[in-house]
Write a protein that holds these residues in place. Structure first.
Motif, PDB file in Angstrom:
ATOM      1  N   ALA A  93       0.835  -1.203   0.000  1.00 19.10           N
ATOM      2  CA  ALA A  93       0.000   0.000   0.000  1.00 19.10           C
ATOM      3  C   ALA A  93       0.869   1.251   0.000  1.00 19.10           C
ATOM      4  N   LEU A  94       1.942   1.231   0.758  1.00 18.53           N
ATOM      5  CA  LEU A  94       2.855   2.369   0.778  1.00 18.53           C
ATOM      6  C   LEU A  94       3.493   2.565  -0.593  1.00 18.53           C
ATOM      7  N   GLY A  95       3.897   1.469  -1.231  1.00 14.42           N
ATOM      8  CA  GLY A  95       4.476   1.536  -2.572  1.00 14.42           C
ATOM      9  C   GLY A  95       3.485   2.129  -3.571  1.00 14.42           C
ATOM     10  N   ASP A  96       2.242   1.679  -3.488  1.00 14.30           N
ATOM     11  CA  ASP A  96       1.192   2.222  -4.383  1.00 14.30           C
ATOM     12  C   ASP A  96       0.991   3.715  -4.131  1.00 14.30           C
ATOM     13  N   PHE A  97       0.967   4.106  -2.868  1.00 11.78           N
ATOM     14  CA  PHE A  97       0.782   5.502  -2.516  1.00 11.78           C
ATOM     15  C   PHE A  97       1.918   6.359  -3.076  1.00 11.78           C
ATOM     16  N   LEU A  98       3.129   5.886  -2.908  1.00  8.97           N
ATOM     17  CA  LEU A  98       4.293   6.648  -3.384  1.00  8.97           C
ATOM     18  C   LEU A  98       4.306   6.741  -4.918  1.00  8.97           C
TER      19      LEU A  98
END
Length: 102
Positions: A93-98
């Protein structure tokens, strides 16, 4: 006192004993020969491992032999896998957000 697998593997000496016994069945003296701590201390560690089922002791004559029961580590594996899944989801999720912020 009832001990569990998590208590047993919390100590680095006990983890090393499990590692040694996962390769070979050894008598208590052979286990103790691999450490700089006293034989009574090794016996105490082995007793804890035996109480939680990670080590199985058998007697042959006057010698007591130890072998690892790695099936007991399944409980640890299942517990850590839950958190592995949790963190993988969070990091994805963090990767997608970034990626979306670019």
């Amino acid at each position: 006192m009832r001990r569990d697998v998590f208590q047993a593997i919390a100590d680095p000496t006990r983890r090393e004993i499990i590692n040694m016994l996962s390769h070979n069945e050894l008598n208590l003296n052979a286990v103790a020969d691999n450490f700089t701590i006293s034989r009574p201390a090794i016996s105490k560690h082995v007793k804890i491992l035996t109480e939680c089922g990670l080590v199985i002791m058998t007697r042959r004559g006057r010698e007591r032999y130890c072998r690892a029961n790695l099936a007991k580590l399944k409980e640890v594996n299942e517990w850590t896998n839950r958190y592995k899944e949790f963190w993988n989801e969070k990091l994805d999720a963090l990767g997608d957000f970034l990626e979306n912020e670019k």
